[in-house]
Design a protein around this motif. Structure first.
Motif, mmCIF file in Angstrom:
data_model
loop_
_atom_site.group_PDB
_atom_site.id
_atom_site.type_symbol
_atom_site.label_atom_id
_atom_site.label_comp_id
_atom_site.label_asym_id
_atom_site.label_seq_id
_atom_site.Cartn_x
_atom_site.Cartn_y
_atom_site.Cartn_z
ATOM 1 N N GLY A 8 -15.029 -33.851 17.150
ATOM 2 C CA GLY A 8 -14.304 -32.878 16.325
ATOM 3 C C GLY A 8 -12.807 -33.111 16.457
ATOM 4 N N VAL A 33 -14.206 -38.862 18.101
ATOM 5 C CA VAL A 33 -15.321 -38.839 17.139
ATOM 6 C C VAL A 33 -15.121 -37.710 16.132
ATOM 7 N N ASP A 34 -15.347 -38.032 14.875
ATOM 8 C CA ASP A 34 -15.307 -36.996 13.830
ATOM 9 C C ASP A 34 -15.923 -37.590 12.571
ATOM 10 N N GLN A 36 -14.561 -36.856 9.756
ATOM 11 C CA GLN A 36 -13.359 -37.010 8.917
ATOM 12 C C GLN A 36 -12.432 -38.041 9.547
ATOM 13 N N SER A 79 -23.526 -28.680 14.493
ATOM 14 C CA SER A 79 -23.634 -29.988 15.152
ATOM 15 C C SER A 79 -23.569 -29.914 16.666
ATOM 16 N N THR A 98 -17.034 -25.315 21.221
ATOM 17 C CA THR A 98 -17.622 -24.876 19.950
ATOM 18 C C THR A 98 -18.451 -23.615 20.185
ATOM 19 N N PHE A 126 -11.319 -20.390 26.143
ATOM 20 C CA PHE A 126 -10.637 -21.075 27.243
ATOM 21 C C PHE A 126 -9.315 -20.398 27.617
ATOM 22 N N HIS A 154 -9.058 -16.515 11.845
ATOM 23 C CA HIS A 154 -8.702 -17.156 10.576
ATOM 24 C C HIS A 154 -9.944 -17.261 9.675
ATOM 25 N N ASP A 159 -18.698 -19.071 12.196
ATOM 26 C CA ASP A 159 -19.660 -18.147 12.811
ATOM 27 C C ASP A 159 -19.074 -16.750 12.998
HETATM 28 P P1 NAD Z 1 -12.217 -27.224 12.499
HETATM 29 O O1 NAD Z 1 -13.093 -26.980 11.323
HETATM 30 O O2 NAD Z 1 -10.744 -27.291 12.298
HETATM 31 O O3 NAD Z 1 -12.656 -28.573 13.235
HETATM 32 C C1 NAD Z 1 -13.981 -28.987 13.406
HETATM 33 C C2 NAD Z 1 -13.999 -30.516 13.316
HETATM 34 O O4 NAD Z 1 -15.311 -30.944 13.659
HETATM 35 C C3 NAD Z 1 -13.695 -31.043 11.906
HETATM 36 O O5 NAD Z 1 -12.720 -32.059 11.968
HETATM 37 C C4 NAD Z 1 -15.040 -31.593 11.430
HETATM 38 O O6 NAD Z 1 -14.910 -32.711 10.566
HETATM 39 C C5 NAD Z 1 -15.671 -31.981 12.760
HETATM 40 N N1 NAD Z 1 -17.126 -32.081 12.714
HETATM 41 C C6 NAD Z 1 -18.013 -31.236 12.126
HETATM 42 N N2 NAD Z 1 -19.272 -31.685 12.315
HETATM 43 C C7 NAD Z 1 -19.174 -32.832 13.034
HETATM 44 C C8 NAD Z 1 -20.122 -33.753 13.564
HETATM 45 N N3 NAD Z 1 -21.434 -33.610 13.368
HETATM 46 N N4 NAD Z 1 -19.648 -34.804 14.278
HETATM 47 C C9 NAD Z 1 -18.332 -34.996 14.480
HETATM 48 N N5 NAD Z 1 -17.379 -34.150 14.001
HETATM 49 C C10 NAD Z 1 -17.802 -33.085 13.300
HETATM 50 O O7 NAD Z 1 -12.596 -26.074 13.565
HETATM 51 P P2 NAD Z 1 -11.719 -25.567 14.799
HETATM 52 O O8 NAD Z 1 -10.874 -24.424 14.353
HETATM 53 O O9 NAD Z 1 -11.100 -26.717 15.483
HETATM 54 O O10 NAD Z 1 -12.864 -24.937 15.716
HETATM 55 C C11 NAD Z 1 -13.915 -25.736 16.215
HETATM 56 C C12 NAD Z 1 -14.850 -24.877 17.058
HETATM 57 O O11 NAD Z 1 -14.149 -24.411 18.216
HETATM 58 C C13 NAD Z 1 -15.362 -23.616 16.359
HETATM 59 O O12 NAD Z 1 -16.697 -23.408 16.740
HETATM 60 C C14 NAD Z 1 -14.486 -22.502 16.926
HETATM 61 O O13 NAD Z 1 -15.115 -21.255 16.930
HETATM 62 C C15 NAD Z 1 -14.317 -23.009 18.340
HETATM 63 N N6 NAD Z 1 -13.154 -22.503 19.096
HETATM 64 C C16 NAD Z 1 -13.356 -22.282 20.414
HETATM 65 C C17 NAD Z 1 -12.311 -21.887 21.209
HETATM 66 C C18 NAD Z 1 -12.556 -21.698 22.686
HETATM 67 O O14 NAD Z 1 -11.622 -21.307 23.415
HETATM 68 N N7 NAD Z 1 -13.749 -21.980 23.171
HETATM 69 C C19 NAD Z 1 -11.048 -21.687 20.660
HETATM 70 C C20 NAD Z 1 -10.867 -21.922 19.298
HETATM 71 C C21 NAD Z 1 -11.930 -22.344 18.514
#
Ligand code: NAD
Length: 266
Positions: A8, A33-34, A36, A79, A98, A126, A154, A159
């Motif tokens: 991601g 890995v992504d 995109q 994923s 995630t 975190f 946002h 989810d």
């Molecule tokens: P985002 O949509 O900006 O980024 C997700 C990325 O994952 C995208 O670049 C997408 O292309 C990629 N992706 C999707 N499926 C994939 C796959 N199968 N293989 C590889 N890459 C893949 O989302 P974000 O705002 O960065 O948030 C990501 C996750 O983190 C969400 O679940 C969010 O709730 C969570 N989050 C957790 C915390 C924490 O503290 N634990 C904080 C913020 C966000």
């Protein structure tokens, strides 16, 4: 040096983790890995010079070829389970940011991590401030059984409710027990206007609007008074010290830890 892969990496959190891993003295980026931006140098994602690691799409291959010790996953609820299983299969320790994993998913991960004798950290939040919010809410719940949660994120978040809200409700229920609060006879004129109800009786209200990163209020009500415990993540930097703590900690662990609070509070 700890060899870290990021899945991601092109996303909002992935890019912040990328910057942090490159800047931290004892972590080294070994794979990015992504789905995109495949093929491009990961440095382009953060406007830096080339880092010599191209964005890959095949996680298993990227982990194996790079010899990753830790996989940091910030992808999406569809994923994450497969990614974590893939990492455990090849012996890379997952640090999972995630959200959206179910209780059953976490149990399946725990079983696999136990079988492979590999560490794994799953942390719905975190940010140290959010962890303190959960801790203070658990304490308050002993004295105020009536509580509801409002979380604001946002509008690109997939989810609902947030992993943090679920973790908070679970922690509160652990301290106060199940409790049917509110008026049994109340009637919703618009479905779900009273929010989603967790097993154990706590209602969670999810707001999704542009402008928010992550915010949560835990509101307790008692006779003649209310108590609000509130946390704001103003930027994604707030999560990075916790991510680095988890990367270091997972190297020493066996099995699953769900919640960073289990590692940083006594
Ligand atoms: P985002 O949509 O900006 O980024 C997700 C990325 O994952 C995208 O670049 C997408 O292309 C990629 N992706 C999707 N499926 C994939 C796959 N199968 N293989 C590889 N890459 C893949 O989302 P974000 O705002 O960065 O948030 C990501 C996750 O983190 C969400 O679940 C969010 O709730 C969570 N989050 C957790 C915390 C924490 O503290 N634990 C904080 C913020 C966000």
């Amino acid at each position: 040096m700890i060899k870290v892969a990021i899945s991601g990496v092109s996303g909002r959190m992935g890019r912040e983790v990328l910057k942090t891993v490159l800047q931290t003295e004892d972590t080294e980026l070994c794979a990015a890995v992504d789905i995109q931006g495949a093929g491009q140098d990961a440095g382009l994602l953060i406007g830096s010079e080339q880092v010599g690691i191209n964005i890959a799409t095949n996680l298993k291959e990227a982990l194996t070829i790079s010899g990753a010790e830790v996989l940091v996953d910030f992808t999406g609820p569809r994923s994450v389970l497969n990614n974590v299983k893939t990492a455990l299969e090849v012996g890379a320790r997952p640090v999972v940011g995630t959200t959206g994993l179910s209780r059953e998913d976490i149990e399946a991960i725990a079983a696999l991590a136990g079988q492979k004798r590999v560490g794994c950290i799953i942390a719905p939040n975190f940010a140290i401030g959010a962890l303190l919010m959960i801790k203070f809410a658990s304490e308050a719940a002993k004295y105020f059984p009536n509580v509801e949660i409002i979380e604001k994120h946002h509008d690109q978040k997939l989810d609902a409710p947030s992993g943090t809200a679920i973790k908070t409700a679970e922690a509160v229920i652990e301290h106060r027990g199940d409790y049917e609060q509110g008026l049994a006879l109340e009637e919703e004129k618009i479905p779900c206007s009273r929010g989603g109800k967790m097993p154990g009786g706590i209602r969670i209200h999810s707001v999704r609007l542009p402008g928010f990163v992550a915010q949560q209020e835990v509101i307790f009500g008692g006779a003649g008074q209310t108590l609000t415990i509130k946390h704001d993540s103003i930027s994604r930097e707030s999560f990075m010290p916790g991510v680095i703590t988890a990367i270091r900690a997972v190297m020493r662990l066996e099995g699953v830890v769900y919640g960073l609070e289990n590692l940083i509070f006594e």
